[in-house]
Write a protein that holds these residues in place. Structure first.
Motif, PDB file in Angstrom:
ATOM      1  N   ALA A  75     -36.996  16.910  91.756  1.00 22.63           N
ATOM      2  CA  ALA A  75     -36.101  17.274  92.856  1.00 22.63           C
ATOM      3  C   ALA A  75     -36.779  16.992  94.188  1.00 22.63           C
ATOM      4  O   ALA A  75     -37.937  17.382  94.399  1.00 22.63           O
ATOM      5  CB  ALA A  75     -35.723  18.745  92.768  1.00 22.63           C
ATOM      6  N   ASP A  85     -31.370  20.749  94.491  1.00 27.63           N
ATOM      7  CA  ASP A  85     -31.180  20.914  93.053  1.00 27.63           C
ATOM      8  C   ASP A  85     -31.641  19.654  92.336  1.00 27.63           C
ATOM      9  O   ASP A  85     -31.450  18.531  92.808  1.00 27.63           O
ATOM     10  CB  ASP A  85     -29.710  21.175  92.731  1.00 27.63           C
ATOM     11  CG  ASP A  85     -29.245  22.551  93.183  1.00 27.63           C
ATOM     12  OD1 ASP A  85     -30.108  23.410  93.422  1.00 27.63           O
ATOM     13  OD2 ASP A  85     -28.023  22.756  93.284  1.00 27.63           O
ATOM     14  N   PHE A  86     -32.229  19.853  91.171  1.00 26.07           N
ATOM     15  CA  PHE A  86     -32.704  18.718  90.383  1.00 26.07           C
ATOM     16  C   PHE A  86     -31.550  18.075  89.624  1.00 26.07           C
ATOM     17  O   PHE A  86     -30.699  18.756  89.052  1.00 26.07           O
ATOM     18  CB  PHE A  86     -33.769  19.167  89.381  1.00 26.07           C
ATOM     19  CG  PHE A  86     -34.141  18.101  88.391  1.00 26.07           C
ATOM     20  CD1 PHE A  86     -34.841  16.975  88.789  1.00 26.07           C
ATOM     21  CD2 PHE A  86     -33.759  18.212  87.053  1.00 26.07           C
ATOM     22  CE1 PHE A  86     -35.167  15.969  87.886  1.00 26.07           C
ATOM     23  CE2 PHE A  86     -34.084  17.221  86.141  1.00 26.07           C
ATOM     24  CZ  PHE A  86     -34.792  16.106  86.557  1.00 26.07           C
ATOM     25  N   GLU A 101     -36.842  18.143  84.339  1.00 24.84           N
ATOM     26  CA  GLU A 101     -37.607  17.737  85.515  1.00 24.84           C
ATOM     27  C   GLU A 101     -39.046  17.406  85.138  1.00 24.84           C
ATOM     28  O   GLU A 101     -39.673  18.080  84.311  1.00 24.84           O
ATOM     29  CB  GLU A 101     -37.579  18.845  86.565  1.00 24.84           C
ATOM     30  CG  GLU A 101     -38.132  18.417  87.905  1.00 24.84           C
ATOM     31  CD  GLU A 101     -37.802  19.403  89.015  1.00 24.84           C
ATOM     32  OE1 GLU A 101     -38.040  19.059  90.186  1.00 24.84           O
ATOM     33  OE2 GLU A 101     -37.310  20.515  88.706  1.00 24.84           O
TER      34      GLU A 101
END
Length: 481
Positions: A75, A85-86, A101
């Motif tokens: 992110a 937000d990822f 992630e």
């Protein structure tokens, strides 16, 4: 021990420097004990793992004998120590069916060698449990670990700390665009990015199902926005009408999916002709046309992309309708060209010809239609500078790494999904158009599946003709005009 007095109460150590908790053995010992063990399943959507496994096989067939490394990414920082937000890289999603992630996927020469490398969550008893805001469960909540992800995805999963040793001595490893080549012994490969992009043009049944869901939910999101138009018109004080509608759709998209697939566009009146009006900081008046370009992204990452231009009052003005009718004609001409065997660019040229002839009829085209449509002309593009469609899938502008020959110059094939989106954009300060057209912007965009027999408009639950849009809009307004 030093003490200070505040409001007649002695506070120990007031004015001293608090210790770093990781350096306090008593704290580390205390927080590491007394936790109930919890196992959290990996959040993988039904069918995603099987679809991703087939995608890896297609990639292997396209680049045989190669080791390939694709990264999920991280992110981006929004400001200081807070991040956006990822959302995982689309190639990574396509090949794994999951968004993790800081994870990497190594695609081997056969399926048994495929390995996912990920940062395991920090659980009670580990220092990172309370000290790592990215992967510590005290910060981010209980999370699936290596075992759970391996079971859900059906591939080997190892800690990301094993990645460097795994690729060391493995020979040439082709790396996708998200892989930090300076930190790993890999070879940046435009071929890998291009091949993934080319392969993603053809959707499997599971992917088409995800797109259908995203599009159906987007239609419901349009209805939710239409119901809020009177509230946006009546907004007072610091409330901005466009942003009220933008927030309405974004809230709905997040409730039924991962969120909006791109920055929601709500352009009222003179903001409608601004192609990517995502600022959405203007008011809404009932005599304005309202351009809405919105798409729900499903939890799988597949996104819709639909545009309609609605009359805020429920009725178009004569000038708004005149522009809308021409865009509708161009839209229908473009849709008619979407079928197997046609060149991808056919729908672009079909829509552009309608636009150019309409502008000539209105006396706006400074040259003949033939000259305008020629590669050396393009004068009609003053009011339609963007393209009129694109592939759709995990990215709203999907398959963007493909070459011209495999994208715009290629033939349409069954199970491609694309958008058709002509428009006319008369900027408010454009002195080449009559005053009554200045500030009028209209776009129509549908999501279209190429079938073996022709095509299917997946977003046709919202009308495209002016009469139909008036009826559809008025049916959802909370207020009689």
């Amino acid at each position: 021990m030093s003490t200070s007095t505040t409001n007649d109460h002695k506070i120990p150590y007031l004015g001293t420097r608090p210790p770093r908790l990781t350096t306090v053995p008593a704290f580390v010992d205390n927080i590491g004990r007394g936790w109930e063990g919890r196992t959290v399943p990996a959040p993988v959507i039904d069918g995603a793992a099987a679809s991703a496994a087939a995608h890896r096989d297609r990639l292997r067939a396209a680049l045989p004998g190669k080791l390939m490394l694709v990264a999920a990414g991280r992110a981006p920082v929004r400001v200081n120590d807070t991040s956006y937000d990822f959302r995982a890289d689309s190639d990574f999603l396509w090949l794994t069916g999951a968004g993790i992630e800081d994870a990497y996927l190594l695609v081997g020469s056969d399926a048994s060698a495929d390995t996912l490398f990920m940062p395991p969550p920090f659980r009670p008893g580990e220092t990172g449990f309370f000290s790592d805001a990215s992967h510590g469960e005290l910060w981010v909540g209980p999370s699936a670990g290596i075992t759970e992800w391996s079971q859900a995805l059906g591939i080997t999963v190892r800690p990301v700390t094993d990645l460097e040793s795994a690729i060391s001595g493995a020979g040439t490893v082709l790396a996708g665009r998200r892989v930090p080549a300076t930190e790993l012994a890999v070879e940046r490969s435009e071929d890998l990015d291009r091949v993934c992009s080319d392969l993603r043009r053809i959707k499997d049944d599971w992917e088409i199902g995800q797109l259908r869901y995203a599009i159906d939910q987007t239609v419901e999101g349009f209805a939710a926005v239409a119901r809020e138009i009177p509230a946006a018109i009546g907004a007072r004080g610091p409330v901005r009408g466009e942003r009220w509608l933008q927030g309405t759709f974004d809230r709905y998209a997040r409730a039924v999916g991962n969120g909006p697939g791109y920055s929601t566009i709500v352009g009222s009146g003179s903001h409608g002709p601004i192609l990517h009006w995502v600022r959405c900081d203007g008011p809404i008046h009932e005599d304005q046309a309202l351009l809405l370009d919105m798409g729900v992204e499903a939890d799988s990452g597949y996104t819709a992309d639909v545009t309609r231009t609605l009359p805020a009052s429920g009725t178009f003005s004569a000038d708004q309708r005149r522009v809308h009718d021409l865009v509708e004609q161009a839209h229908r001409a473009g849709l008619a060209q979407v079928r197997p065997g046609n060149t991808y660019s056919n729908f672009h040229f079909a829509a552009m010809e309608v636009i150019a002839r309409g502008l000539e009829d209105w006396g706006l085209l400074p040259v003949s239609v033939d000259e305008a449509l020629s590669p050396a002309g393009q004068q009609h593009r003053r009011w339609l500078v963007c393209g009129v469609g694109h592939h759709l899938g995990l990215d709203v502008h999907d398959c963007s790494q493909s070459s011209w020959e495999t994208y715009h110059g290629a033939l349409l094939e069954p199970d491609m999904v694309l958008t058709v989106e002509p428009g006319l954009y008369f900027q408010a300060h454009d002195l080449t158009v009559p005053p009554e057209l200045r500030g009028v912007g209209v776009r129509l965009e549908d999501d279209v599946l190429v079938t073996s027999e022709g095509s299917e408009v997946l977003s046709d639950a919202v009308p495209i003709d002016a009469d139909g849009l008036e009826v559809w809009t008025r049916a959802r307004l909370d207020k009689e005009w």
